[in-house]
Design an enzyme around this catalytic site. Structure first.
Site, mmCIF file in Angstrom:
data_model
loop_
_atom_site.group_PDB
_atom_site.id
_atom_site.type_symbol
_atom_site.label_atom_id
_atom_site.label_comp_id
_atom_site.label_asym_id
_atom_site.label_seq_id
_atom_site.Cartn_x
_atom_site.Cartn_y
_atom_site.Cartn_z
ATOM 1 N N GLU A 179 0.882 -1.176 0.000
ATOM 2 C CA GLU A 179 0.000 0.000 0.000
ATOM 3 C C GLU A 179 0.906 1.209 0.000
ATOM 4 O O GLU A 179 1.556 1.503 1.002
ATOM 5 C CB GLU A 179 -0.931 -0.020 1.215
ATOM 6 C CG GLU A 179 -2.073 0.991 1.111
ATOM 7 C CD GLU A 179 -1.777 2.314 1.784
ATOM 8 O OE1 GLU A 179 -1.395 3.269 1.054
ATOM 9 O OE2 GLU A 179 -1.929 2.401 3.002
ATOM 10 N N CYS A 194 -2.107 8.777 3.184
ATOM 11 C CA CYS A 194 -2.082 8.283 1.802
ATOM 12 C C CYS A 194 -3.406 8.533 1.097
ATOM 13 O O CYS A 194 -3.435 8.872 -0.084
ATOM 14 C CB CYS A 194 -1.767 6.790 1.792
ATOM 15 S SG CYS A 194 -0.133 6.372 2.422
#
Length: 454
Positions: free
Chosen positions: A228, A262
């Protein structure tokens, strides 16, 4: 090498730790390897019980753990409490659903009986970032541990105390020694841990550059990986969007955790006809943000986690302005102690500028003006990242259609993009691959073994 815990709000050094030598690393990996088959053999109900106990420990220690998060990486104290609560939630979620998620899947075939059994892989190395120092770890370890895997954690160098506190929390919940261990190892030592035959898989949440290195190393040794990585999430505002609803969420999404997330909205793609109004409302909300001590409940703007991160962010902002972006607000470091950056708006951002092409990890919003829906989707997809995205419109059918056109792992309509234990989470393109959370994430580090019986 030493790991130093530094308070970003004051610059004060809190504690230092020496990096482990190879003998110490080998000792822990051996302990985890020996614990692994015993843990996998435990009844699922017992593993679930310990996960529930971990949730209880997190809640009982919430104030101390939240304060530790704030001191080490600068998150607002209220946000740190919410992070600990979310960790408890993910433990409870998997405690409740693991028996169903891990049940044998019967499949009809030419056998008398055939099915898929989900079995643990073994020991998984988790390489985790500093921005959500507890949540990123628990969203991996809750499903991985209850599935019967063991885990070793290589946490970010600036949050060593958080990494050690997670291990201690699980021990106090009753997890056997060796089921979860925190390693104090440098990035240069990490490659050896990945290569070690006692490690069967790797999960990384971090930068695109780190993801490339981990994937290359793990690939050489044929280790399963889940990555990720970064994101430059689009926040598309159509002409009929309810700005009373959209703007507060836009501000929250961009500035939560000091803009260091993020899946924060980073590129605000707004129809030209409403762009001026959107920016005016956005700027008015920004003016209410108050930098200060993140332990103070009145503070609403946190510092960045490190000085080098602030310097890098300012370089991206400056370069974007030099290439034609318009500085509407902020766009400079705040003077005084700590690593604060002014809440910032860059208007008329275009492809080719760092504010468009790169991930801005800090309190800076990039405004991209577009003429129509087709251009909005094209701009949203004109990024090497593909983590999340959102579309805002009072016509939900139209917004859903556009959301389906976004090339990303998660698309939200009229809502804040966020992770949720009930929903799979992850990205595509340079935002990585694989999924965490939900039953999808639980299966990533299992052997999906086919059984055929006649």
């Amino acid at each position: 090498m030493a790991f130093e815990s530094v308070n970003p709000a004051t610059g004060q050094s809190l504690k230092t730790f020496d990096a482990w030598d190879q003998n110490a690393i080998d000792g822990v990996l051996q302990q985890v390897q020996e614990a692994s088959p015993l843990w996998a053999a435990r009844d699922l109900s017992e593993r679930c019980r310990l996960l529930r106990a971990a949730a209880q420990q997190l809640r009982e220690r919430k104030e101390d753990l939240a304060r530790l998060i704030t001191l080490e990486m600068g998150k607002l104290l209220g946000e740190a409490r919410a992070e600990i609560e979310k960790c408890a939630w993910v433990c409870e979620y998997y405690e409740e659903h693991a028996p169903r998620f891990l049940a044998d899947e019967v499949i009809e075939s030419d056998a008398r009986r055939s099915y898929v059994a989900l079995q643990p892989l073994g020991t998984v190395l988790a390489i985790m970032p500093w921005n959500f120092p507890f949540w990123q770890v628990f969203r991996f370890c809750a499903p991985a541990l209850v599935a019967g895997n063991t885990a070793v954690l290589k946490h970010a160098a600036n949050v060593p105390q958080c990494g050690l506190a997670i291990e201690q929390t699980l021990l106090e919940a009753g997890f056997p020694p060796g089921v979860f261990r925190t390693l104090l190892v440098s990035s240069s030592q990490t490659a050896k841990v990945i290569a070690d035959p006692r490690v069967q898989g790797v999960t990384l949440t971090g930068s695109e550059a780190a993801g490339r290195k981990v994937a290359e190393c793990a690939g050489r040794h044929l280790k399963k990986t889940v990555l990720e990585l970064g994101g430059a999430d689009p926040f598309i505002v159509l002409a009929d969007a309810d700005l009373e609803q959209a703007v507060p969420v836009a501000v929250q999404s961009r500035f939560i955790n000091g803009g260091q997330s993020c899946i924060a909205a980073k590129r605000f793609i707004v129809m030209e006809e409403i762009a001026d109004e959107f920016i005016a409302r956005f700027q008015a909300d920004l003016e209410a943000l108050q930098p200060g001590d993140p332990l103070d409940e009145q503070t609403t703007l946190a510092p960045l986690a490190r000085l080098d991160l602030r310097a890098g962010l300012h370089q991206q902002v400056t370069a974007s302005i030099q290439q034609g972006a318009v500085a509407v607000a902020g766009c400079q470091p705040l003077p005084g102690t700590g690593t604060y950056y002014a809440p910032s708006i860059l208007d008329r951002v275009q492809p080719g500028m760092p504010a468009f092409d790169e991930e801005l990890f800090g309190p800076v919003a990039a405004i991209i003006r577009v003429a129509n829906e087709a251009e909005a989707v094209a701009m949203a997809n004109a990024s090497r990242y593909g983590l999340g995205g959102s579309v805002w419109s009072q016509n939900t059918s139209r917004a859903e259609r556009l959301a389906l056109e976004l090339r990303c792992g998660a698309a939200f309509v009229n809502g804040l993009v966020k992770s949720d234990p009930r929903l799979p989470f992850g990205g595509i393109k340079c935002s990585g691959y694989g999924r965490e959370l939900s039953w999808h994430g639980m299966r990533e580090f299992t052997n999906q073994k086919t059984l055929w019986i006649k």
